[in-house]
Design a protein around this motif. Structure first.
Motif, PDB file in Angstrom:
ATOM      1  N   GLU A  94       0.859  -1.190   0.000  1.00 10.59           N
ATOM      2  CA  GLU A  94       0.000   0.000   0.000  1.00 10.59           C
ATOM      3  C   GLU A  94       0.892   1.236   0.000  1.00 10.59           C
ATOM      4  OE1 GLU A  94      -3.444   2.275   2.648  1.00 10.59           O
ATOM      5  OE2 GLU A  94      -2.834   0.233   3.165  1.00 10.59           O
ATOM      6  N   PHE A  95       0.755   2.053  -1.039  1.00 11.87           N
ATOM      7  CA  PHE A  95       1.591   3.235  -1.181  1.00 11.87           C
ATOM      8  C   PHE A  95       0.942   4.443  -0.516  1.00 11.87           C
ATOM      9  CE2 PHE A  95       2.999   0.542  -4.694  1.00 11.87           C
ATOM     10  CZ  PHE A  95       4.371   0.622  -4.560  1.00 11.87           C
ATOM     11  N   ASN A  96       1.792   5.285   0.040  1.00 12.26           N
ATOM     12  CA  ASN A  96       1.348   6.508   0.715  1.00 12.26           C
ATOM     13  C   ASN A  96       1.292   7.637  -0.314  1.00 12.26           C
ATOM     14  OD1 ASN A  96       0.950   8.763   2.302  1.00 12.26           O
ATOM     15  ND2 ASN A  96       2.528   8.237   3.810  1.00 12.26           N
ATOM     16  N   PRO A  97       0.093   8.209  -0.576  1.00 15.27           N
ATOM     17  CA  PRO A  97      -0.014   9.265  -1.592  1.00 15.27           C
ATOM     18  C   PRO A  97       0.733  10.540  -1.232  1.00 15.27           C
ATOM     19  CG  PRO A  97      -2.060   9.052  -0.363  1.00 15.27           C
ATOM     20  CD  PRO A  97      -1.196   7.903   0.047  1.00 15.27           C
ATOM     21  N   ALA A  98       1.160  10.651   0.016  1.00 17.48           N
ATOM     22  CA  ALA A  98       1.948  11.824   0.401  1.00 17.48           C
ATOM     23  C   ALA A  98       3.346  11.781  -0.214  1.00 17.48           C
ATOM     24  CB  ALA A  98       2.053  11.915   1.925  1.00 17.48           C
ATOM     25  N   PHE A  99       3.782  10.575  -0.598  1.00 15.11           N
ATOM     26  CA  PHE A  99       5.147  10.427  -1.103  1.00 15.11           C
ATOM     27  C   PHE A  99       5.232   9.797  -2.499  1.00 15.11           C
ATOM     28  CE2 PHE A  99       5.513  10.248   3.572  1.00 15.11           C
ATOM     29  CZ  PHE A  99       6.346  11.344   3.770  1.00 15.11           C
ATOM     30  N   VAL A 100       4.201   9.073  -2.904  1.00  9.65           N
ATOM     31  CA  VAL A 100       4.225   8.380  -4.210  1.00  9.65           C
ATOM     32  C   VAL A 100       2.961   8.759  -4.971  1.00  9.65           C
ATOM     33  CG1 VAL A 100       4.322   6.169  -5.404  1.00  9.65           C
ATOM     34  CG2 VAL A 100       5.482   6.436  -3.196  1.00  9.65           C
TER      35      VAL A 100
ATOM     36  N   SER B 256       0.337  14.577   5.248  1.00 10.18           N
ATOM     37  CA  SER B 256       0.251  13.379   6.075  1.00 10.18           C
ATOM     38  C   SER B 256       1.273  13.460   7.190  1.00 10.18           C
ATOM     39  CB  SER B 256       0.505  12.134   5.230  1.00 10.18           C
ATOM     40  OG  SER B 256       0.582  10.983   6.044  1.00 10.18           O
ATOM     41  N   ASP B 257       0.859  12.937   8.357  1.00 11.32           N
ATOM     42  CA  ASP B 257       1.787  12.855   9.483  1.00 11.32           C
ATOM     43  C   ASP B 257       2.661  11.598   9.382  1.00 11.32           C
ATOM     44  OD1 ASP B 257       0.724  15.166  10.546  1.00 11.32           O
ATOM     45  OD2 ASP B 257      -0.783  14.093  11.722  1.00 11.32           O
ATOM     46  N   ALA B 258       2.250  10.711   8.489  1.00 10.86           N
ATOM     47  CA  ALA B 258       2.982   9.454   8.366  1.00 10.86           C
ATOM     48  C   ALA B 258       4.370   9.695   7.790  1.00 10.86           C
ATOM     49  CB  ALA B 258       2.208   8.484   7.475  1.00 10.86           C
ATOM     50  N   THR B 259       5.290   8.831   8.134  1.00  5.42           N
ATOM     51  CA  THR B 259       6.663   8.930   7.620  1.00  5.42           C
ATOM     52  C   THR B 259       7.012   7.730   6.753  1.00  5.42           C
ATOM     53  OG1 THR B 259       7.509   7.836   9.617  1.00  5.42           O
ATOM     54  CG2 THR B 259       7.417  10.261   9.620  1.00  5.42           C
ATOM     55  N   ASP B 260       5.987   6.976   6.343  1.00  2.03           N
ATOM     56  CA  ASP B 260       6.224   5.767   5.575  1.00  2.03           C
ATOM     57  C   ASP B 260       5.936   5.983   4.094  1.00  2.03           C
ATOM     58  OD1 ASP B 260       6.870   4.445   7.884  1.00  2.03           O
ATOM     59  OD2 ASP B 260       4.867   3.591   8.172  1.00  2.03           O
ATOM     60  N   LEU B 261       6.837   5.492   3.277  1.00  2.00           N
ATOM     61  CA  LEU B 261       6.641   5.505   1.837  1.00  2.00           C
ATOM     62  C   LEU B 261       5.554   4.515   1.432  1.00  2.00           C
ATOM     63  CD1 LEU B 261       7.981   6.349  -0.992  1.00  2.00           C
ATOM     64  CD2 LEU B 261       9.117   4.116  -0.821  1.00  2.00           C
TER      65      LEU B 261
ATOM     66  N   ILE C 138       7.935   0.630   5.066  1.00  2.81           N
ATOM     67  CA  ILE C 138       9.059   1.071   4.230  1.00  2.81           C
ATOM     68  C   ILE C 138       9.152   2.584   4.393  1.00  2.81           C
ATOM     69  CG2 ILE C 138      10.008   1.186   1.900  1.00  2.81           C
ATOM     70  CD1 ILE C 138       8.232  -1.243   1.216  1.00  2.81           C
ATOM     71  N   GLY C 139      10.203   3.051   5.026  1.00  5.03           N
ATOM     72  CA  GLY C 139      10.332   4.456   5.390  1.00  5.03           C
ATOM     73  C   GLY C 139      10.460   5.373   4.190  1.00  5.03           C
ATOM     74  N   ALA C 140       9.907   6.576   4.316  1.00  9.44           N
ATOM     75  CA  ALA C 140       9.962   7.561   3.233  1.00  9.44           C
ATOM     76  C   ALA C 140      11.377   8.046   2.972  1.00  9.44           C
ATOM     77  CB  ALA C 140       9.051   8.733   3.553  1.00  9.44           C
ATOM     78  N   ASP C 141      12.249   7.925   3.964  1.00  7.68           N
ATOM     79  CA  ASP C 141      13.625   8.378   3.760  1.00  7.68           C
ATOM     80  C   ASP C 141      14.354   7.530   2.723  1.00  7.68           C
ATOM     81  OD1 ASP C 141      13.677   6.109   5.302  1.00  7.68           O
ATOM     82  OD2 ASP C 141      15.192   6.834   6.719  1.00  7.68           O
ATOM     83  N   ALA C 142      13.777   6.362   2.387  1.00  3.00           N
ATOM     84  CA  ALA C 142      14.407   5.519   1.372  1.00  3.00           C
ATOM     85  C   ALA C 142      14.437   6.227   0.023  1.00  3.00           C
ATOM     86  CB  ALA C 142      13.657   4.192   1.257  1.00  3.00           C
ATOM     87  N   VAL C 143      13.412   7.051  -0.258  1.00  4.33           N
ATOM     88  CA  VAL C 143      13.386   7.800  -1.518  1.00  4.33           C
ATOM     89  C   VAL C 143      14.382   8.941  -1.465  1.00  4.33           C
ATOM     90  CG1 VAL C 143      11.998   9.341  -2.943  1.00  4.33           C
ATOM     91  CG2 VAL C 143      11.054   7.164  -2.189  1.00  4.33           C
ATOM     92  N   ALA C 144      14.384   9.678  -0.362  1.00  5.75           N
ATOM     93  CA  ALA C 144      15.300  10.818  -0.230  1.00  5.75           C
ATOM     94  C   ALA C 144      16.758  10.379  -0.307  1.00  5.75           C
ATOM     95  CB  ALA C 144      15.035  11.529   1.089  1.00  5.75           C
ATOM     96  N   ASN C 145      17.038   9.160   0.178  1.00  8.13           N
ATOM     97  CA  ASN C 145      18.418   8.669   0.205  1.00  8.13           C
ATOM     98  C   ASN C 145      18.770   7.772  -0.981  1.00  8.13           C
ATOM     99  OD1 ASN C 145      18.776   9.962   2.681  1.00  8.13           O
ATOM    100  ND2 ASN C 145      18.045   8.175   3.838  1.00  8.13           N
ATOM    101  N   ALA C 146      17.859   7.686  -1.941  1.00  5.25           N
ATOM    102  CA  ALA C 146      18.076   6.768  -3.068  1.00  5.25           C
ATOM    103  C   ALA C 146      19.317   7.154  -3.869  1.00  5.25           C
ATOM    104  CB  ALA C 146      16.846   6.752  -3.966  1.00  5.25           C
ATOM    105  N   ARG C 147      20.103   6.170  -4.183  1.00  4.09           N
ATOM    106  CA  ARG C 147      21.301   6.352  -5.004  1.00  4.09           C
ATOM    107  C   ARG C 147      21.224   5.416  -6.209  1.00  4.09           C
ATOM    108  NH1 ARG C 147      21.036   9.953  -2.135  1.00  4.09           N
ATOM    109  NH2 ARG C 147      22.551  10.763  -0.633  1.00  4.09           N
ATOM    110  N   ALA C 148      22.136   5.560  -7.128  1.00  6.70           N
ATOM    111  CA  ALA C 148      22.166   4.677  -8.287  1.00  6.70           C
ATOM    112  C   ALA C 148      22.348   3.232  -7.833  1.00  6.70           C
ATOM    113  CB  ALA C 148      23.301   5.089  -9.215  1.00  6.70           C
ATOM    114  N   PRO C 149      21.690   2.280  -8.496  1.00  9.31           N
ATOM    115  CA  PRO C 149      21.816   0.880  -8.067  1.00  9.31           C
ATOM    116  C   PRO C 149      23.247   0.377  -8.180  1.00  9.31           C
ATOM    117  CG  PRO C 149      20.671   1.053 -10.189  1.00  9.31           C
ATOM    118  CD  PRO C 149      20.806   2.434  -9.656  1.00  9.31           C
ATOM    119  N   GLN C 150      23.648  -0.382  -7.184  1.00  4.66           N
ATOM    120  CA  GLN C 150      24.987  -0.959  -7.146  1.00  4.66           C
ATOM    121  C   GLN C 150      24.872  -2.434  -6.786  1.00  4.66           C
ATOM    122  OE1 GLN C 150      27.109   1.358  -4.232  1.00  4.66           O
ATOM    123  NE2 GLN C 150      27.449   3.078  -5.621  1.00  4.66           N
TER     124      GLN C 150
END
Length: 565
Positions: free
Chosen positions: A386-392, A456-461, A483-495
């Motif tokens: 289930e995706f959070n519309p605040a982030f996706v 949203s007050d939620a912090t989940d992606l 799955i925390g929303a910070d995962a998007v903010a911290n996303a880097r190129a796949p390795q």
């Protein structure tokens, strides 16, 4: 007569480049591509004049008609074994449309059944090796992803039979999106821990199985598997052509099993449904309570006598799965291969589907991964995100098109879903659009039809849920993980592993004609795969070589093969 052994039956397929097989493991010659000692070089195109030698069967042993031709076939080829493309292609596939883009504001929940089949990848490999491009309907991206092993954590507790890994990276083919990976890894078991198995080898010996890549390879595959069985296991052998026959019932004698396999001959029409019915009779007669009860069907799927309706066959295997007998299908051959039949009856029979294009693949599926093939650690496994519309704002699931479920199916324990075997891995990949980035869907004309991002007050992606049943249980268990929303903010190129996952996903999409890849081509896919680092095994090195084959076949003037359906 001296009993046959697996290495004798498999000799025509294994002795390329002086590689050896002793019934338990491969012993590659120095510098062989099988050794994994170095990345696999790009294979040369097969000579137009190359013809596959027909096997000469004498007693329980098979010898190639022309050893020099066999050597030529094995040397310098991806996969180690190539058969010529037949003059007429009657192969059948059931393709699904590429999964649609979903707007989170309207469809925030994605639900699907797990899939551990790998047959699509090996079948695609076979077609590329033969000089063609696979039909889009034959490509299932999730089966390509799940062919490979990744560095997922081992489960700590068998009451929760698999670990869960999630991560987010940037998308190599779209700067506005991100890739969300969900990975599962089932616990493994030692060979000595595996419960006793009641197995029925159901072998198609009809006339269509005469060619070298069919019945002779089936005999080799099942002889390898027989070498791995425990004294507690029971094996029956049932064959079918124009009629059915029970060759062996409930034997625990390896020599007897392998000898019986070596004596099989092909001829006649194909009464597949009657063979399946007789195999279930044999399985019930040797039922092991608390053990593994499974039919292993080896065929090209070309049923042409008796019941040929797929829906009726599915009804049969569904009835039997409720009695505790599962069905695994192994596909072989070219020209008349009916993959649509093979994949569906395995899915409905609580089994898995694999395509065997070489002795190496048989060894991988039936020796190295024998516990995964036989022992189920969790059934009716479903994933829901289930995706959070605040982030996706938008998302798409890459692959799993024929595994999609309705949202309400997730909590319904009567809805059949996928099985996970011991040591199995499952990988799912979503491409998501973070709020504020450009997506795929156009802006709507009427303001009332536009959905603005909500605070949203939620912090989940996203919120991840998994349902599964332990063996012998009728009620499912639930695992939930944020799955925390910070995962998007911290996303880097796949390795590393994730770079390889993304490359395989892109490969499947490119072969399917997925329009969401833009200009990301086979050369880009190859560079991405190589960025993951030195291939850890033969299979990853082979994948890189396959991208070169696909690029060459897709170029103007290149060859193509297969039908759309």
């Amino acid at each position: 007569m001296t009993p046959a052994t697996a290495d004798e039956i498999c000799a025509p397929f294994l002795n390329y480049d002086n590689d050896e097989y002793d019934g338990r493991r491969y012993r590659p010659s120095a510098g062989s591509a099988y050794s994994g000692a170095s990345p696999v070089p790009p294979p040369p195109p097969p000579p137009q004049s190359l013809q596959q030698p027909s096997p000469v069967v004498t007693g329980s042993r098979m010898q190639p008609a022309r050893e020099e031709a066999a050597d030529a076939i094995g040397r310098g080829r991806v996969g180690g074994y190539i058969v010529p493309r037949p003059p007429e292609n009657r192969e059948r596939y059931d393709g699904e449309e590429v999964a649609a883009i979903m707007a989170v504001a309207e469809e925030p929940v994605s639900t699907f059944s797990v899939d551990v089949d790998t047959g699509s990848y090996t079948n695609v490999r076979r077609m590329l090796n033969q000089g063609g491009i696979p039909p889009q309907a034959a490509v299932r991206t999730e089966e390509m992803l799940n062919y490979f092993r990744y560095d997922y954590a081992t489960p700590r507790d068998r009451s929760r039979p698999f670990s869960i890994t999630t991560d987010v990276t940037t998308t190599p083919w779209n700067g506005d999106t991100r890739l969300l990976r969900v990975g599962l890894r089932g616990y493994d078991i030692d060979r000595r821990e595996r419960p006793a198995a009641n197995l029925v080898f159901l072998v198609d010996v009809s006339g269509s199985m005469h060619s070298r890549d069919k019945l002779p390879l089936v005999q080799c595959s099942m002889a390898m598997m027989a070498e791995q069985l425990n004294p507690r296991d029971r094996v029956s052998i049932v064959t079918y052509a124009g009629s059915t026959k029970t060759i062996l019932t409930g034997s625990s004698d390896r020599d007897e099993i392998i000898d019986a396999l070596g004596e099989l001959r092909s001829g006649g029409s194909t009464a597949g449904a009657a063979g399946i019915s007789l195999a279930y009779d044999a399985a019930r007669a040797n039922m092991i309570e608390g053990g593994i009860n499974r039919i292993i069907l080896a065929t090209d799927g070309d049923f042409n006598v008796g019941t040929t309706n797929r829906d009726q066959l599915i009804e049969m295997v569904e009835r039997e799965r409720e009695a505790g007998i599962s069905l695994t299908t192994l596909g072989y051959g070219t020209g008349n291969y009916n993959e649509a039949m093979m994949e569906q009856i395995a899915d409905h029979g609580n089994g898995n589907y694999a395509y065997i294009d070489s002795a190496m693949e048989a060894h991988r599926a039936l020796v190295q991964e024998l516990s995964s093939t036989l022992f189920t650690i969790a059934s009716d496994v479903k994933i829901q995100v289930e995706f959070n519309p605040a982030f996706v704002s938008e998302y798409r699931l890459i692959g799993y098109e024929n595994r999609l479920l309705n949202e309400e199916d997730f909590d319904n324990d009567t809805v059949d879903a996928g099985e996970i075997g011991a040591g199995h891995q499952v990988t799912a990949l979503y491409e998501i659009v973070p709020v504020g980035n450009d997506g795929w869907l156009p802006e709507r004309h009427f303001s009332a039809n536009r959905t603005a991002p909500q605070g949203s007050d939620a912090t989940d992606l996203a919120h991840l849920r998994l349902r599964y049943k332990l063996p012998g249980e009728d009620s499912s268990r639930l695992i939930e993980q944020a799955i925390g929303a910070d995962a998007v903010a911290n996303a880097r190129a796949p390795q590393g592993d994730m770079a390889f996952v993304a490359a395989v996903a892109a490969f499947g999409q490119r072969l399917r004609g997925d329009t969401y890849l833009g200009t990301f081509d086979f050369a880009d896919i190859r560079r991405l795969a190589r960025s993951a680092g030195r291939p850890r095994d033969y299979w990853r090195g082979e994948f890189v070589a396959l991208t070169e084959l696909a690029e060459a076949r897709s170029a103007p003037g290149g060859t193509s093969g297969g039908s759309k359906r």
